[in-house]
Design an enzyme around this catalytic site. Structure first.
Site, PDB file in Angstrom:
ATOM      1  N   ASP A  33       0.840  -1.187   0.000  1.00  0.00           N
ATOM      2  CA  ASP A  33       0.000   0.000   0.000  1.00  0.00           C
ATOM      3  C   ASP A  33       0.879   1.244   0.000  1.00  0.00           C
ATOM      4  O   ASP A  33       1.552   1.538   0.986  1.00  0.00           O
ATOM      5  CB  ASP A  33      -0.907  -0.001   1.242  1.00  0.00           C
ATOM      6  CG  ASP A  33      -1.811   1.214   1.295  1.00  0.00           C
ATOM      7  OD1 ASP A  33      -2.954   1.116   0.825  1.00  0.00           O
ATOM      8  OD2 ASP A  33      -1.365   2.270   1.805  1.00  0.00           O
ATOM      9  N   TYR A  38       3.663   9.561  -0.332  1.00  0.00           N
ATOM     10  CA  TYR A  38       4.701   8.796   0.366  1.00  0.00           C
ATOM     11  C   TYR A  38       6.055   8.922  -0.334  1.00  0.00           C
ATOM     12  O   TYR A  38       7.083   8.580   0.242  1.00  0.00           O
ATOM     13  CB  TYR A  38       4.337   7.308   0.449  1.00  0.00           C
ATOM     14  CG  TYR A  38       3.074   6.979   1.214  1.00  0.00           C
ATOM     15  CD1 TYR A  38       2.366   7.948   1.926  1.00  0.00           C
ATOM     16  CD2 TYR A  38       2.575   5.679   1.218  1.00  0.00           C
ATOM     17  CE1 TYR A  38       1.209   7.638   2.608  1.00  0.00           C
ATOM     18  CE2 TYR A  38       1.422   5.349   1.902  1.00  0.00           C
ATOM     19  CZ  TYR A  38       0.733   6.330   2.587  1.00  0.00           C
ATOM     20  OH  TYR A  38      -0.418   5.999   3.256  1.00  0.00           O
ATOM     21  N   LYS A  63      -2.708   6.149  -4.029  1.00  0.00           N
ATOM     22  CA  LYS A  63      -3.739   7.124  -3.686  1.00  0.00           C
ATOM     23  C   LYS A  63      -3.400   8.476  -4.303  1.00  0.00           C
ATOM     24  O   LYS A  63      -2.219   8.837  -4.409  1.00  0.00           O
ATOM     25  CB  LYS A  63      -3.838   7.286  -2.155  1.00  0.00           C
ATOM     26  CG  LYS A  63      -3.879   5.977  -1.391  1.00  0.00           C
ATOM     27  CD  LYS A  63      -3.829   6.220   0.115  1.00  0.00           C
ATOM     28  CE  LYS A  63      -3.527   4.938   0.867  1.00  0.00           C
ATOM     29  NZ  LYS A  63      -2.097   4.563   0.791  1.00  0.00           N
ATOM     30  N   HIS A  96      -7.132  10.016  -1.310  1.00  0.00           N
ATOM     31  CA  HIS A  96      -6.398   9.927  -0.047  1.00  0.00           C
ATOM     32  C   HIS A  96      -7.174  10.547   1.128  1.00  0.00           C
ATOM     33  O   HIS A  96      -7.242   9.968   2.208  1.00  0.00           O
ATOM     34  CB  HIS A  96      -5.021  10.586  -0.181  1.00  0.00           C
ATOM     35  CG  HIS A  96      -4.001  10.021   0.739  1.00  0.00           C
ATOM     36  ND1 HIS A  96      -2.679   9.832   0.390  1.00  0.00           N
ATOM     37  CD2 HIS A  96      -4.105   9.579   2.017  1.00  0.00           C
ATOM     38  CE1 HIS A  96      -2.023   9.305   1.412  1.00  0.00           C
ATOM     39  NE2 HIS A  96      -2.860   9.159   2.412  1.00  0.00           N
TER      40      HIS A  96
END
Length: 261
Positions: A33, A38, A63, A96
């Protein structure tokens, strides 16, 4: 969708990230994930390509970040994510956060990606019931997943019940409450009785609640340990004791506090 996977939030050191993701795949993890924010989608792609597991046998989630939301922006953001990953499709793509004034158009774009078979499953993250109701009122394809902060001190039972009624699977992020629960007395006693770690007991609690769970670790030994949760079960009274730890306490942001971008 696998019930258990690796969360990769804050894995920003390239070599460490690839090592951790590769260790997870080697240990039998079938899901990773990630998210645009990120900043490690390239590392996810590299780890997948370096593994002996076929791409189609892995489940990769990403996301769309808040600053990329809106209909056209989401379509562009998705293309950029695919380019960074080096894939030609995603298994799951999520909004998100429910950015006010944008999250409905964002989800409409995600539906288009699903219709075009660029994404195999679609959903949202950090959406309360009222956010989901607005989406469901217009959706041609309703969200299949809602990824939310969820752990024994934030059990989110009303939202989970609503998602169950709508046939929306729930994924728990921060399932270990960022380590806050590892010294808890109740959990420690349960762990000792099963000869397991507190982290393993918490992960098992998620699984027995029919939740999808994505614990994060960059340590190969911990990654293997977190997956060693399928050889024991928690008794009903142990599950209730863990439920009783709920304080509606969050490690992160309340989705209602997200501001318009």
């Amino acid at each position: 969708m696998p019930r258990f996977g690796l969360g990769v939030y804050k894995m920003t050191d390239r070599e460490q990230a690839v090592m951790a993701m590769s260790a997870a795949i080697d240990a039998g993890y079938k899901a990773i994930d990630t998210a645009t924010v990120y900043d490690n989608e390239r590392e996810v792609g590299e780890a997948v390509r370096n593994s002996s597991v076929k791409r189609e046998d892995l489940f990769i989630t990403s996301k769309v970040w808040n600053t990329d939301q809106g209909y056209d922006q989401t379509l562009r953001a998705f293309e950029a994510s695919l380019e960074r990953l080096g894939f030609d499709y995603l298994d799951l793509y999520l909004t998100h956060w429910a950015v006010p004034g944008k999250y409905e158009d964002t989800y409409r774009a995600i539906q288009r990606l699903y219709d075009e078979k660029l994404v195999r499953a679609i959903g949202v993250s950090n959406h309360h019931e009222h956010h989901l109701e607005r989406i469901l009122a217009k959706a041609n394809t309703k969200p299949m997943v809602n990824q939310i902060e969820l752990h024994p001190q934030l059990t989110q039972e009303p939202l989970r019940e609503f998602c169950a009624e709508q046939d929306i699977a729930v994924t728990s992020w921060s399932p270990l409450a960022r380590g806050r629960l590892l010294e808890d007395v109740v959990l420690s006693e349960i762990a000792q009785s099963h000869h397991k770690t507190v982290a393993q007991v918490i992960i098992r609690w998620h699984l027995q609640k029919d939740l999808i769970v994505i614990p994060k670790s960059v340590t190969p030994e911990r990654i293997v340990e977190n997956a060693d949760v399928f050889d024991f079960s928690l008794a009903q009274e142990e599950m209730k004791a863990i439920d009783g730890l709920n304080q509606d306490w969050r490690t992160g942001t309340n989705p209602d506090d997200v501001k318009a971008q």
